[in-house]
Design a protein around this motif. Sequence first.
Motif, mmCIF file in Angstrom:
data_model
loop_
_atom_site.group_PDB
_atom_site.id
_atom_site.type_symbol
_atom_site.label_atom_id
_atom_site.label_comp_id
_atom_site.label_asym_id
_atom_site.label_seq_id
_atom_site.Cartn_x
_atom_site.Cartn_y
_atom_site.Cartn_z
ATOM 1 N N TYR A 1 0.836 -1.192 0.000
ATOM 2 C CA TYR A 1 0.000 0.000 0.000
ATOM 3 C C TYR A 1 0.878 1.251 0.000
ATOM 4 N N SER A 2 0.734 2.033 -1.058
ATOM 5 C CA SER A 2 1.483 3.285 -1.189
ATOM 6 C C SER A 2 0.571 4.443 -0.787
ATOM 7 N N VAL A 3 0.937 5.145 0.270
ATOM 8 C CA VAL A 3 0.149 6.279 0.749
ATOM 9 C C VAL A 3 0.699 7.553 0.131
ATOM 10 N N LEU A 4 -0.136 8.266 -0.616
ATOM 11 C CA LEU A 4 0.287 9.530 -1.214
ATOM 12 C C LEU A 4 -0.124 10.672 -0.302
ATOM 13 N N LEU A 5 0.842 11.465 0.137
ATOM 14 C CA LEU A 5 0.578 12.588 1.032
ATOM 15 C C LEU A 5 1.032 13.899 0.374
ATOM 16 N N PRO A 6 0.168 14.540 -0.407
ATOM 17 C CA PRO A 6 0.497 15.875 -0.914
ATOM 18 C C PRO A 6 0.518 16.860 0.260
ATOM 19 N N THR A 7 1.551 17.685 0.329
ATOM 20 C CA THR A 7 1.656 18.621 1.450
ATOM 21 C C THR A 7 1.966 20.031 0.973
ATOM 22 N N TYR A 8 1.441 20.987 1.726
ATOM 23 C CA TYR A 8 1.794 22.393 1.554
ATOM 24 C C TYR A 8 1.582 23.066 2.910
ATOM 25 N N ASN A 9 2.680 23.492 3.521
ATOM 26 C CA ASN A 9 2.650 24.098 4.858
ATOM 27 C C ASN A 9 2.009 23.171 5.887
ATOM 28 N N HIS B 1 0.371 -4.897 7.397
ATOM 29 C CA HIS B 1 0.386 -4.704 5.943
ATOM 30 C C HIS B 1 1.661 -3.995 5.500
ATOM 31 N N ASN B 2 2.152 -4.371 4.330
ATOM 32 C CA ASN B 2 3.340 -3.743 3.760
ATOM 33 C C ASN B 2 2.956 -2.371 3.202
ATOM 34 N N TYR B 3 3.809 -1.379 3.402
ATOM 35 C CA TYR B 3 3.425 -0.018 3.025
ATOM 36 C C TYR B 3 4.643 0.848 2.734
ATOM 37 N N GLU B 4 4.354 1.994 2.125
ATOM 38 C CA GLU B 4 5.308 3.074 1.968
ATOM 39 C C GLU B 4 4.524 4.377 1.994
ATOM 40 N N GLY C 1 3.679 0.165 -4.687
ATOM 41 C CA GLY C 1 2.573 -0.660 -4.228
ATOM 42 C C GLY C 1 1.578 -0.940 -5.331
ATOM 43 N N ASN C 2 0.814 -2.035 -5.171
ATOM 44 C CA ASN C 2 -0.255 -2.334 -6.123
ATOM 45 C C ASN C 2 -1.588 -1.721 -5.685
ATOM 46 N N PHE C 3 -1.579 -1.080 -4.501
ATOM 47 C CA PHE C 3 -2.711 -0.291 -4.028
ATOM 48 C C PHE C 3 -2.230 1.105 -3.647
ATOM 49 N N ILE C 4 -3.071 2.096 -3.897
ATOM 50 C CA ILE C 4 -2.749 3.480 -3.576
ATOM 51 C C ILE C 4 -3.773 4.012 -2.584
ATOM 52 N N ILE C 5 -3.289 4.656 -1.533
ATOM 53 C CA ILE C 5 -4.167 5.324 -0.569
ATOM 54 C C ILE C 5 -3.915 6.819 -0.677
ATOM 55 N N ILE C 6 -4.985 7.573 -0.873
ATOM 56 C CA ILE C 6 -4.864 9.031 -0.870
ATOM 57 C C ILE C 6 -5.569 9.574 0.363
ATOM 58 N N MET C 7 -4.985 10.576 0.970
ATOM 59 C CA MET C 7 -5.560 11.170 2.175
ATOM 60 C C MET C 7 -4.919 12.527 2.411
ATOM 61 N N ASP C 8 -5.560 13.333 3.245
ATOM 62 C CA ASP C 8 -5.008 14.643 3.595
ATOM 63 C C ASP C 8 -3.947 14.483 4.670
ATOM 64 N N ALA C 9 -2.970 15.373 4.646
ATOM 65 C CA ALA C 9 -1.884 15.326 5.627
ATOM 66 C C ALA C 9 -2.168 16.200 6.843
ATOM 67 N N ASP C 10 -3.362 16.800 6.920
ATOM 68 C CA ASP C 10 -3.650 17.776 7.976
ATOM 69 C C ASP C 10 -4.393 17.186 9.169
ATOM 70 N N LEU C 11 -4.415 15.830 9.256
ATOM 71 C CA LEU C 11 -5.067 15.110 10.360
ATOM 72 C C LEU C 11 -6.587 15.125 10.260
ATOM 73 N N SER C 12 -7.137 15.569 9.129
ATOM 74 C CA SER C 12 -8.575 15.464 8.918
ATOM 75 C C SER C 12 -8.994 14.001 8.784
ATOM 76 N N HIS C 13 -8.095 13.194 8.248
ATOM 77 C CA HIS C 13 -8.358 11.775 8.027
ATOM 78 C C HIS C 13 -7.490 10.951 8.975
ATOM 79 N N HIS C 14 -8.132 10.156 9.812
ATOM 80 C CA HIS C 14 -7.385 9.377 10.793
ATOM 81 C C HIS C 14 -6.956 8.038 10.181
#
Length: 267
Positions: free
Chosen positions: A17-25, A46-49, A101-114
């Motif tokens: 599972y590859s977690v994509l974390l776009p960040t700005y400030n 689970h295996n992740y990056e 990863g063969n799966f992608i997780i997208i989420m916000d980096a601002d702690l809105s998503h736990h």
Amino acid sequence: MASRKTSQRNREDVDKYSVLLPTYNERENLPLIVWLLVKYFGESGHNYEIIVIDDGSPDGTLEVAEQLQKIYGEDKILLRPRAKKLGLGTAYIHGMKHATGNFIIIMDADLSHHPKFIPEFIELQKEGDYDLVSGTRYRGNGGVYGWDLRRKIIRLRLNVCLLHLSPSLAHSRGANFVTQVLLRPGASDLTGSFRLYKKKVLESLVERCVSKGYVFQMEMIVRARQLNYTIGEVPISFVDRVYGESKLGGNEIVSFLKGLLTLFATT
């Protein structure tokens, strides 16, 4: 029966599972969100990056990410920065190019998503072999917590704009409800950005999406419906950011309405 279980177990062993974390400030939020990701992935086995895509944050977010990489290792924290803000969609494209990863997780980096919900995403995906699993604030025990006055005013302004389009739509949950009425997407939360995708599915959707900003996540679900991808939903608690200012501005209202009408006309 035994061979089927063995085959499934072998597949799960190679899933990553590859977690994509776009960040700005996000220098204040990034250490905690990364710690939580490491914690829940570690507990679930689970295996992740984690791929941090920083868009030239002037607050030193990239420097913080570099320190986190030293703590957790270059195999777990990948830094793929860009020189400036280029949009959420291009951030995902950039991140996917480096995802192993063969799966992608997208989420916000601002702690809105736990990150505690991620094991539920993975479990549901495996149960139904869904092409994507989306977090939803509008079903089960999902909800929104901690919205400040500014965000409530923005939501009110959006509903006022909708009132001019249709009085019956103004008494709704705003953007999400209007989209349900016009586009019939087959999912309850279109504007959320906490999702798990099969990598090939996400690549296919991103290639077809033309929207930017607030409308991008909505178009992803609409295109998924067009392509007959299967969608699962997990109720989540959305919490307003702990540190920093929300990047949702009044201009996004106009952008949302334009994007919504474009999708309505073309899908």
